[in-house]
Design a protein around this motif. Structure first.
Motif, PDB file in Angstrom:
ATOM      1  N   ALA A 262       0.842  -1.204   0.000  1.00 31.40           N
ATOM      2  CA  ALA A 262       0.000   0.000   0.000  1.00 31.40           C
ATOM      3  C   ALA A 262       0.870   1.243   0.000  1.00 31.40           C
ATOM      4  O   ALA A 262       0.631   2.190  -0.765  1.00 31.40           O
ATOM      5  CB  ALA A 262      -0.920   0.004   1.216  1.00 31.40           C
ATOM      6  N   SER A 263       1.899   1.240   0.817  1.00 35.42           N
ATOM      7  CA  SER A 263       2.806   2.391   0.910  1.00 35.42           C
ATOM      8  C   SER A 263       3.565   2.621  -0.397  1.00 35.42           C
ATOM      9  O   SER A 263       3.714   3.758  -0.858  1.00 35.42           O
ATOM     10  CB  SER A 263       3.789   2.160   2.059  1.00 35.42           C
ATOM     11  OG  SER A 263       4.725   3.195   2.127  1.00 35.42           O
ATOM     12  N   LEU A 264       4.042   1.525  -0.998  1.00 30.72           N
ATOM     13  CA  LEU A 264       4.790   1.636  -2.261  1.00 30.72           C
ATOM     14  C   LEU A 264       3.900   2.147  -3.389  1.00 30.72           C
ATOM     15  O   LEU A 264       4.304   3.010  -4.169  1.00 30.72           O
ATOM     16  CB  LEU A 264       5.410   0.284  -2.628  1.00 30.72           C
ATOM     17  CG  LEU A 264       6.539  -0.206  -1.712  1.00 30.72           C
ATOM     18  CD1 LEU A 264       6.869  -1.659  -2.002  1.00 30.72           C
ATOM     19  CD2 LEU A 264       7.775   0.681  -1.854  1.00 30.72           C
ATOM     20  N   TYR A 265       2.676   1.596  -3.482  1.00 31.40           N
ATOM     21  CA  TYR A 265       1.755   2.054  -4.524  1.00 31.40           C
ATOM     22  C   TYR A 265       1.361   3.520  -4.310  1.00 31.40           C
ATOM     23  O   TYR A 265       1.203   4.267  -5.264  1.00 31.40           O
ATOM     24  CB  TYR A 265       0.496   1.174  -4.576  1.00 31.40           C
ATOM     25  CG  TYR A 265       0.642  -0.037  -5.460  1.00 31.40           C
ATOM     26  CD1 TYR A 265       0.820   0.097  -6.835  1.00 31.40           C
ATOM     27  CD2 TYR A 265       0.596  -1.311  -4.928  1.00 31.40           C
ATOM     28  CE1 TYR A 265       0.948  -1.013  -7.650  1.00 31.40           C
ATOM     29  CE2 TYR A 265       0.716  -2.434  -5.744  1.00 31.40           C
ATOM     30  CZ  TYR A 265       0.897  -2.272  -7.106  1.00 31.40           C
ATOM     31  OH  TYR A 265       1.028  -3.373  -7.924  1.00 31.40           O
ATOM     32  N   GLU A 266       1.215   3.919  -3.049  1.00 31.01           N
ATOM     33  CA  GLU A 266       0.879   5.317  -2.775  1.00 31.01           C
ATOM     34  C   GLU A 266       2.006   6.238  -3.248  1.00 31.01           C
ATOM     35  O   GLU A 266       1.759   7.240  -3.919  1.00 31.01           O
ATOM     36  CB  GLU A 266       0.618   5.520  -1.279  1.00 31.01           C
ATOM     37  CG  GLU A 266       0.250   6.961  -0.951  1.00 31.01           C
ATOM     38  CD  GLU A 266      -0.026   7.173   0.527  1.00 31.01           C
ATOM     39  OE1 GLU A 266      -1.090   7.736   0.822  1.00 31.01           O
ATOM     40  OE2 GLU A 266       0.824   6.793   1.358  1.00 31.01           O
ATOM     41  N   LYS A 267       3.242   5.892  -2.913  1.00 37.97           N
ATOM     42  CA  LYS A 267       4.391   6.705  -3.336  1.00 37.97           C
ATOM     43  C   LYS A 267       4.470   6.755  -4.859  1.00 37.97           C
ATOM     44  O   LYS A 267       4.708   7.812  -5.445  1.00 37.97           O
ATOM     45  CB  LYS A 267       5.682   6.128  -2.731  1.00 37.97           C
ATOM     46  CG  LYS A 267       6.925   6.884  -3.096  1.00 37.97           C
ATOM     47  CD  LYS A 267       6.939   8.267  -2.515  1.00 37.97           C
ATOM     48  CE  LYS A 267       8.236   8.977  -2.882  1.00 37.97           C
ATOM     49  NZ  LYS A 267       8.096  10.413  -2.908  1.00 37.97           N
ATOM     50  N   LEU A 268       4.268   5.613  -5.488  1.00 36.34           N
ATOM     51  CA  LEU A 268       4.281   5.537  -6.948  1.00 36.34           C
ATOM     52  C   LEU A 268       3.211   6.464  -7.537  1.00 36.34           C
ATOM     53  O   LEU A 268       3.474   7.242  -8.454  1.00 36.34           O
ATOM     54  CB  LEU A 268       4.056   4.083  -7.386  1.00 36.34           C
ATOM     55  CG  LEU A 268       4.113   3.770  -8.866  1.00 36.34           C
ATOM     56  CD1 LEU A 268       5.502   4.022  -9.429  1.00 36.34           C
ATOM     57  CD2 LEU A 268       3.708   2.316  -9.103  1.00 36.34           C
ATOM     58  N   GLY A 269       2.012   6.395  -6.989  1.00 29.64           N
ATOM     59  CA  GLY A 269       0.918   7.239  -7.470  1.00 29.64           C
ATOM     60  C   GLY A 269       1.188   8.722  -7.272  1.00 29.64           C
ATOM     61  O   GLY A 269       0.893   9.540  -8.145  1.00 29.64           O
TER      62      GLY A 269
END
Length: 135
Positions: free
Chosen positions: A54-61
């Motif tokens: 979740a954290s990685l996808y948020e940063k990516l987004g």
């Protein structure tokens, strides 16, 4: 006499878009490649690690949003919320992106697009309620 009913001159709201330098765009793009590689590795080896994903996808987004790659930003931020509901920066940014897409649909006379993004914004409000109640 006292000026209660007098119209006040309100300054117009202007959103200033900060133009990213080529170096900043390149840095964000490289960071996104690293994030995507990390995400793939975690999904293949330890898909239970939902909080991390979740954290990685948020940063990516958030990076995609800065790069003005709106559709990629929306997709990544939605995946982040699929793994873990939160109302942090990703949530706020996703809500803004949905609102911008809704406004774009309105300008284009796209009723289906308006309905789609209004529905997504309603879903986001439900997430905020769930997180607030459970938190």
């Amino acid at each position: 006499m006292f000026g209660f009913l007098k119209k006040k001159n309100k300054p117009e709201k202007t959103e200033e878009k900060v133009e990213l330098s080529m170096e900043e765009k390149e840095r964000l793009t490289n960071e996104n490649h690293e994030l995507m590689a990390t995400i793939q590795e975690i999904e293949q080896t330890d898909p239970i690690e939902e909080k991390e994903l979740a954290s990685l996808y948020e940063k990516l987004g958030l990076n995609y949003a800065q790069l003005e790659q709106i559709d990629a930003a929306i997709e990544s931020l939605e995946k982040s919320l699929d793994y873990k509901l939160s109302i942090g920066d990703g949530y706020k940014n996703l809500m803004s992106l949905y609102n911008a897409k809704r406004a774009e649909s309105a300008r284009n006379g796209d009723d289906a697009g308006i309905d789609k993004y209004m529905g997504k914004m309603d879903d986001m409000r439900q997430i905020a309620k769930k997180v607030t109640i459970s938190g």
